[in-house]
Design an enzyme around this catalytic site. Structure first.
Site, mmCIF file in Angstrom:
data_model
loop_
_atom_site.group_PDB
_atom_site.id
_atom_site.type_symbol
_atom_site.label_atom_id
_atom_site.label_comp_id
_atom_site.label_asym_id
_atom_site.label_seq_id
_atom_site.Cartn_x
_atom_site.Cartn_y
_atom_site.Cartn_z
ATOM 1 N N HIS A 54 0.988 -1.158 -0.113
ATOM 2 C CA HIS A 54 -0.152 -0.007 -0.019
ATOM 3 C C HIS A 54 0.840 1.305 -0.036
ATOM 4 C CE1 HIS A 54 -3.872 1.964 0.849
ATOM 5 N NE2 HIS A 54 -3.067 2.994 1.258
ATOM 6 N N GLU A 56 1.613 5.152 0.381
ATOM 7 C CA GLU A 56 1.410 6.283 1.415
ATOM 8 C C GLU A 56 0.425 7.068 0.701
ATOM 9 O OE1 GLU A 56 3.230 9.371 4.343
ATOM 10 O OE2 GLU A 56 4.121 8.913 2.762
ATOM 11 N N CYS A 70 -8.073 5.134 -1.794
ATOM 12 C CA CYS A 70 -6.764 4.834 -1.040
ATOM 13 C C CYS A 70 -7.112 4.355 0.303
ATOM 14 C CB CYS A 70 -5.697 5.454 -0.966
ATOM 15 S SG CYS A 70 -5.116 5.930 -2.989
ATOM 16 N N GLN A 73 -9.380 1.061 0.392
ATOM 17 C CA GLN A 73 -8.646 -0.227 0.161
ATOM 18 C C GLN A 73 -7.722 -0.647 1.296
ATOM 19 O OE1 GLN A 73 -6.469 0.818 -3.421
ATOM 20 N NE2 GLN A 73 -7.659 -0.606 -4.364
ATOM 21 N N GLU A 94 4.132 8.670 -1.974
ATOM 22 C CA GLU A 94 2.931 9.262 -2.050
ATOM 23 C C GLU A 94 2.874 9.761 -3.726
ATOM 24 O OE1 GLU A 94 -0.293 11.249 -1.200
ATOM 25 O OE2 GLU A 94 1.072 11.068 0.772
ATOM 26 N N ARG A 96 1.910 8.075 -6.126
ATOM 27 C CA ARG A 96 2.413 7.135 -7.359
ATOM 28 C C ARG A 96 3.919 7.382 -7.567
ATOM 29 N NH1 ARG A 96 -2.622 7.907 -9.981
ATOM 30 N NH2 ARG A 96 -1.278 8.869 -11.821
ATOM 31 N N THR A 116 -6.072 11.624 -13.677
ATOM 32 C CA THR A 116 -4.992 11.332 -12.848
ATOM 33 C C THR A 116 -3.752 11.264 -13.690
ATOM 34 O OG1 THR A 116 -3.991 10.332 -11.131
ATOM 35 C CG2 THR A 116 -5.511 8.967 -12.341
ATOM 36 N N ASP A 128 3.455 6.196 -13.527
ATOM 37 C CA ASP A 128 3.540 5.258 -12.278
ATOM 38 C C ASP A 128 4.995 5.506 -12.065
ATOM 39 O OD1 ASP A 128 3.739 4.119 -9.804
ATOM 40 O OD2 ASP A 128 1.871 2.913 -10.612
ATOM 41 N N ARG A 130 6.521 4.644 -9.252
ATOM 42 C CA ARG A 130 7.052 3.684 -8.198
ATOM 43 C C ARG A 130 7.649 2.386 -8.477
ATOM 44 N NH1 ARG A 130 0.887 2.706 -5.806
ATOM 45 N NH2 ARG A 130 0.264 2.743 -8.095
#
Length: 199
Positions: A54, A56, A70, A73, A94, A96, A116, A128, A130
């Site tokens: 998950h 943040e 978020c 979830q 934070e 993505r 987004t 993204d 991440r």
């Protein structure tokens, strides 16, 4: 080499009534302060625990923003793992991966009609940013290499496997539709997320 730094007991959930443990780590590549929340000592008692990676989300997790799903979830995962056991890897990624202030800039653009992903792209970021290598390192520190992954996100499925974690099963979360996040959720579906928005 990544290893557990501290392991402390605490109660979590909306009413602070779900027993869990929070773990910190040493040796993570970026030294970000990621943590694991372990339910029912799943890292010690289950061969293939439920795991949610998950990222943040201050606006959703803490302030229950209407713009995303978020927080819902996260709460769904906590409630599920309170019963069956499991591990939440809470990752400091934070927006993505673009950070809180950039995410708020993206929110301004979304208020003007961008979705987004378009907003992040307009700011010069990819869809993204991440990376889930440190999630795999955290699992490695817990001697876990096979999991049931709680996600709707195909990137998470691919990335964690690329870092050597075996998936026994993918468990989807519900679609948490509310006023204000319909376009956000549709954008996620358009980018491959496994969400049934008709339910």
């Amino acid at each position: 080499m990544t290893k557990v730094r501290a392991r402390i007991e605490l109660s979590v959930g909306q009413h602070s009534n779900i027993p869990a443990e929070m773990l910190s780590f040493e040796g993570l590549e970026t030294e970000k302060e990621h943590v694991a929340i372990v339910f029912n000592q799943a890292d010690k008692t289950q061969k293939t625990p439920l795991v949610r990676m998950h990222s943040e989300c201050l606006t959703g997790d803490v302030f229950h923003s209407s713009r995303c799903d978020c927080g819902e979830q996260l709460e769904e995962s906590i409630n599920k793992m309170a019963i069956s056991g499991g591990i939440i890897l809470y990752l400091r990624q934070e927006g993505r991966g673009i950070g809180l202030y950039n995410k708020l800039d993206a929110y301004e653009l979304q208020s003007k009609g961008m979705n987004t992903y378009e907003a992040n792209n307009h700011l010069g970021f990819g869809d993204d940013l991440r990376d889930f290598k440190e999630a795999a390192q955290m699992l490695g520190a817990l001697n876990i290499n096979t999991i049931k992954l709680v996600t709707n996100n195909p990137k998470k499925i691919k990335d964690i496997q690329d870092y050597g974690i075996t998936l026994d099963e993918v468990v989807h979360t519900h679609a948490h539709v509310k006023k204000g996040n319909e376009n956000y959720l549709q954008s996620k579906v358009d980018h491959g997320h496994q969400l049934d928005l008709d339910k």
